[in-house]
Design a protein around this motif. Sequence first.
Motif, PDB file in Angstrom:
ATOM      1  N   UNK A   1       0.824  -1.198   0.000  1.00 27.16           N
ATOM      2  CA  UNK A   1       0.000   0.000   0.000  1.00 27.16           C
ATOM      3  C   UNK A   1       0.873   1.269   0.000  1.00 27.16           C
ATOM      4  N   UNK A   2       1.922   1.284   0.846  1.00 24.61           N
ATOM      5  CA  UNK A   2       2.783   2.464   0.922  1.00 24.61           C
ATOM      6  C   UNK A   2       3.592   2.662  -0.360  1.00 24.61           C
ATOM      7  N   UNK A   3       4.028   1.570  -0.980  1.00 22.80           N
ATOM      8  CA  UNK A   3       4.794   1.718  -2.225  1.00 22.80           C
ATOM      9  C   UNK A   3       3.907   2.172  -3.374  1.00 22.80           C
ATOM     10  N   UNK A   4       2.613   1.874  -3.292  1.00 22.43           N
ATOM     11  CA  UNK A   4       1.691   2.311  -4.346  1.00 22.43           C
ATOM     12  C   UNK A   4       1.247   3.760  -4.155  1.00 22.43           C
TER      13      UNK A   4
ATOM     14  N   UNK B   1      12.629   1.816  -3.461  1.00 22.57           N
ATOM     15  CA  UNK B   1      11.364   2.172  -2.813  1.00 22.57           C
ATOM     16  C   UNK B   1      11.158   1.380  -1.527  1.00 22.57           C
ATOM     17  N   UNK B   2      11.410   0.081  -1.568  1.00 17.24           N
ATOM     18  CA  UNK B   2      11.258  -0.754  -0.382  1.00 17.24           C
ATOM     19  C   UNK B   2      12.245  -0.324   0.700  1.00 17.24           C
TER      20      UNK B   2
ATOM     21  N   UNK C   1       6.438  14.934  16.286  1.00 10.38           N
ATOM     22  CA  UNK C   1       5.669  14.323  15.207  1.00 10.38           C
ATOM     23  C   UNK C   1       6.618  13.866  14.091  1.00 10.38           C
ATOM     24  N   UNK C   2       6.396  12.677  13.589  1.00 12.34           N
ATOM     25  CA  UNK C   2       7.251  12.119  12.533  1.00 12.34           C
ATOM     26  C   UNK C   2       6.923  12.764  11.190  1.00 12.34           C
ATOM     27  N   UNK C   3       7.916  12.779  10.305  1.00 13.52           N
ATOM     28  CA  UNK C   3       7.704  13.278   8.946  1.00 13.52           C
ATOM     29  C   UNK C   3       6.761  12.346   8.191  1.00 13.52           C
ATOM     30  N   UNK C   4       5.889  12.885   7.355  1.00 16.89           N
ATOM     31  CA  UNK C   4       5.097  12.011   6.486  1.00 16.89           C
ATOM     32  C   UNK C   4       6.005  11.299   5.483  1.00 16.89           C
ATOM     33  N   UNK C   5       5.538  10.200   4.950  1.00 18.10           N
ATOM     34  CA  UNK C   5       6.346   9.394   4.034  1.00 18.10           C
ATOM     35  C   UNK C   5       6.855  10.207   2.859  1.00 18.10           C
ATOM     36  N   UNK C   6       6.006  11.030   2.267  1.00 21.01           N
ATOM     37  CA  UNK C   6       6.408  11.806   1.089  1.00 21.01           C
ATOM     38  C   UNK C   6       7.537  12.775   1.414  1.00 21.01           C
TER      39      UNK C   6
END
Length: 171
Positions: free
Chosen positions: A23-26, A47-48, A69-74
Amino acid sequence: MVPRPAIVDTYNRFMGGVDLLDMLSALYKFNFRSRRWYIYIWWHTVTVAVINAWSRYRRDLEKLQPRQKALPLRRFQASVGTALTSAGKVKKCGRPLSSPEATPTPPRKRKTPELPPDVRKDGLHHFPTWETRQRCKHCVGHFAHVYCEKCRVHLCLNKDRNCFQAYHHSK
Protein backbone atom coordinates in the motif's frame (compact mmCIF):
# COMPACT_ATOMS: atom_id res chain seq x y z
CA MET A 1 -13.08 -29.24 9.40
CA VAL A 2 -10.03 -29.15 7.16
CA PRO A 3 -6.60 -29.32 8.78
CA ARG A 4 -4.63 -26.14 8.15
CA PRO A 5 -0.84 -26.30 7.62
CA ALA A 6 1.28 -24.25 10.05
CA ILE A 7 2.71 -22.17 7.20
CA VAL A 8 -0.75 -20.77 6.45
CA ASP A 9 -1.10 -19.60 10.05
CA THR A 10 2.36 -17.97 9.92
CA TYR A 11 1.54 -16.34 6.60
CA ASN A 12 -1.74 -14.91 7.91
CA ARG A 13 -0.05 -13.62 11.08
CA PHE A 14 2.61 -11.62 9.21
CA MET A 15 0.64 -10.72 6.09
CA GLY A 16 -0.19 -7.25 7.43
CA GLY A 17 3.41 -6.04 6.91
CA VAL A 18 3.42 -7.12 3.27
CA ASP A 19 0.04 -5.50 2.64
CA LEU A 20 1.22 -2.31 4.33
CA LEU A 21 4.40 -2.27 2.23
CA ASP A 22 2.40 -2.76 -0.97
CA MET A 23 0.00 0.00 0.00
CA LEU A 24 2.78 2.46 0.92
CA SER A 25 4.79 1.72 -2.22
CA ALA A 26 1.69 2.31 -4.35
CA LEU A 27 1.00 5.69 -2.69
CA TYR A 28 3.82 7.60 -4.39
CA LYS A 29 4.71 5.59 -7.45
CA PHE A 30 7.18 7.11 -9.89
CA ASN A 31 5.92 6.63 -13.41
CA PHE A 32 8.69 6.07 -15.90
CA ARG A 33 9.22 3.90 -18.92
CA SER A 34 12.25 1.86 -19.72
CA ARG A 35 13.09 -0.99 -22.05
CA ARG A 36 15.58 -2.31 -19.55
CA TRP A 37 13.69 -4.65 -17.20
CA TYR A 38 16.24 -4.44 -14.41
CA ILE A 39 15.54 -0.71 -13.92
CA TYR A 40 12.11 -1.60 -12.51
CA ILE A 41 13.72 -4.04 -10.07
CA TRP A 42 16.24 -1.37 -9.05
CA TRP A 43 13.54 1.25 -8.37
CA HIS A 44 11.38 -1.24 -6.49
CA THR A 45 14.39 -2.10 -4.29
CA VAL A 46 15.05 1.59 -3.61
CA THR A 47 11.36 2.17 -2.81
CA VAL A 48 11.26 -0.75 -0.38
CA ALA A 49 14.48 0.44 1.28
CA VAL A 50 13.11 3.97 1.76
CA ILE A 51 9.79 2.68 3.16
CA ASN A 52 11.64 0.38 5.57
CA ALA A 53 13.87 3.29 6.63
CA TRP A 54 10.78 5.44 7.19
CA SER A 55 9.12 2.81 9.38
CA ARG A 56 12.35 2.44 11.42
CA TYR A 57 12.57 6.24 11.69
CA ARG A 58 9.01 6.44 13.01
CA ARG A 59 9.60 3.63 15.51
CA ASP A 60 12.87 5.12 16.79
CA LEU A 61 11.39 8.62 16.98
CA GLU A 62 8.46 7.29 19.02
CA LYS A 63 10.88 5.71 21.51
CA LEU A 64 13.38 8.59 21.72
CA GLN A 65 11.11 11.62 21.39
CA PRO A 66 7.47 10.59 21.87
CA ARG A 67 6.14 14.17 21.66
CA GLN A 68 7.76 14.97 18.30
CA LYS A 69 5.67 14.32 15.21
CA ALA A 70 7.25 12.12 12.53
CA LEU A 71 7.70 13.28 8.95
CA PRO A 72 5.10 12.01 6.49
CA LEU A 73 6.35 9.39 4.03
CA ARG A 74 6.41 11.81 1.09
CA ARG A 75 8.52 14.37 2.98
CA PHE A 76 10.83 11.59 4.19
CA GLN A 77 11.28 10.38 0.59
CA ALA A 78 12.02 13.93 -0.54
CA SER A 79 14.60 14.46 2.20
CA VAL A 80 16.32 11.17 1.32
CA GLY A 81 16.37 12.16 -2.36
CA THR A 82 17.76 15.60 -1.56
CA ALA A 83 20.44 14.12 0.68
CA LEU A 84 21.48 11.60 -1.98
CA THR A 85 21.59 14.09 -4.85
CA SER A 86 23.46 16.75 -2.91
CA ALA A 87 26.02 14.43 -1.29
CA GLY A 88 29.49 15.87 -1.71
CA LYS A 89 28.31 19.18 -3.14
CA VAL A 90 28.95 22.51 -1.48
CA LYS A 91 25.98 24.86 -1.25
CA LYS A 92 27.11 28.18 -2.74
CA CYS A 93 24.03 30.40 -2.69
CA GLY A 94 20.71 30.77 -0.94
CA ARG A 95 19.90 30.65 2.72
CA PRO A 96 22.33 28.85 5.03
CA LEU A 97 21.34 25.49 6.44
CA SER A 98 19.49 25.58 9.76
CA SER A 99 21.78 23.38 11.86
CA PRO A 100 25.50 24.14 12.16
CA GLU A 101 26.50 20.46 12.09
CA ALA A 102 24.77 20.04 8.73
CA THR A 103 26.72 22.83 7.03
CA PRO A 104 29.15 21.41 4.50
CA THR A 105 32.79 22.23 5.08
CA PRO A 106 34.87 23.42 2.13
CA PRO A 107 37.81 21.25 1.13
CA ARG A 108 40.92 22.20 3.05
CA LYS A 109 43.93 23.52 1.23
CA ARG A 110 47.20 21.81 1.85
CA LYS A 111 49.17 24.00 4.23
CA THR A 112 52.89 24.34 3.77
CA PRO A 113 54.84 23.73 6.95
CA GLU A 114 55.99 26.99 8.56
CA LEU A 115 59.73 27.44 8.70
CA PRO A 116 61.14 28.36 12.13
CA PRO A 117 62.03 32.08 12.35
CA ASP A 118 65.70 31.42 13.18
CA VAL A 119 66.13 29.43 9.95
CA ARG A 120 64.09 31.90 7.92
CA LYS A 121 66.20 34.87 9.08
CA ASP A 122 69.64 33.29 9.30
CA GLY A 123 70.74 34.93 6.04
CA LEU A 124 72.38 31.76 4.72
CA HIS A 125 71.59 29.92 1.48
CA HIS A 126 68.36 31.76 0.61
CA PHE A 127 68.69 31.59 -3.16
CA PRO A 128 65.94 32.96 -5.40
CA THR A 129 65.10 30.76 -8.37
CA TRP A 130 62.60 31.14 -11.20
CA GLU A 131 59.60 28.84 -10.83
CA THR A 132 56.01 28.55 -11.98
CA ARG A 133 53.81 31.45 -10.92
CA GLN A 134 52.14 31.13 -7.51
CA ARG A 135 50.84 33.42 -4.78
CA CYS A 136 53.41 35.34 -2.79
CA LYS A 137 53.78 34.02 0.77
CA HIS A 138 54.52 37.47 2.20
CA CYS A 139 52.04 39.85 0.57
CA VAL A 140 49.44 37.16 -0.38
CA GLY A 141 47.61 39.44 -2.85
CA HIS A 142 50.18 39.17 -5.65
CA PHE A 143 51.64 36.39 -7.76
CA ALA A 144 55.35 35.68 -7.98
CA HIS A 145 57.67 33.58 -10.12
CA VAL A 146 60.54 33.82 -7.64
CA TYR A 147 60.98 30.90 -5.28
CA CYS A 148 63.29 30.64 -2.25
CA GLU A 149 65.06 27.28 -2.41
CA LYS A 150 65.70 27.05 1.33
CA CYS A 151 62.33 28.25 2.61
CA ARG A 152 60.38 26.67 -0.27
CA VAL A 153 58.04 29.64 -0.67
CA HIS A 154 57.15 31.97 -3.55
CA LEU A 155 58.00 35.63 -2.96
CA CYS A 156 57.74 38.84 -4.98
CA LEU A 157 61.05 40.20 -6.25
CA ASN A 158 60.67 43.01 -8.78
CA LYS A 159 61.16 46.77 -9.09
CA ASP A 160 57.87 47.50 -7.25
CA ARG A 161 58.02 44.96 -4.40
CA ASN A 162 60.83 43.12 -2.68
CA CYS A 163 58.99 40.60 -0.56
CA PHE A 164 61.99 38.29 -0.77
CA GLN A 165 64.03 40.62 1.45
CA ALA A 166 61.08 41.59 3.67
CA TYR A 167 60.19 37.95 4.33
CA HIS A 168 63.73 37.03 5.37
CA HIS A 169 64.40 40.15 7.50
CA SER A 170 61.04 41.02 9.10
CA LYS A 171 60.00 39.99 12.59
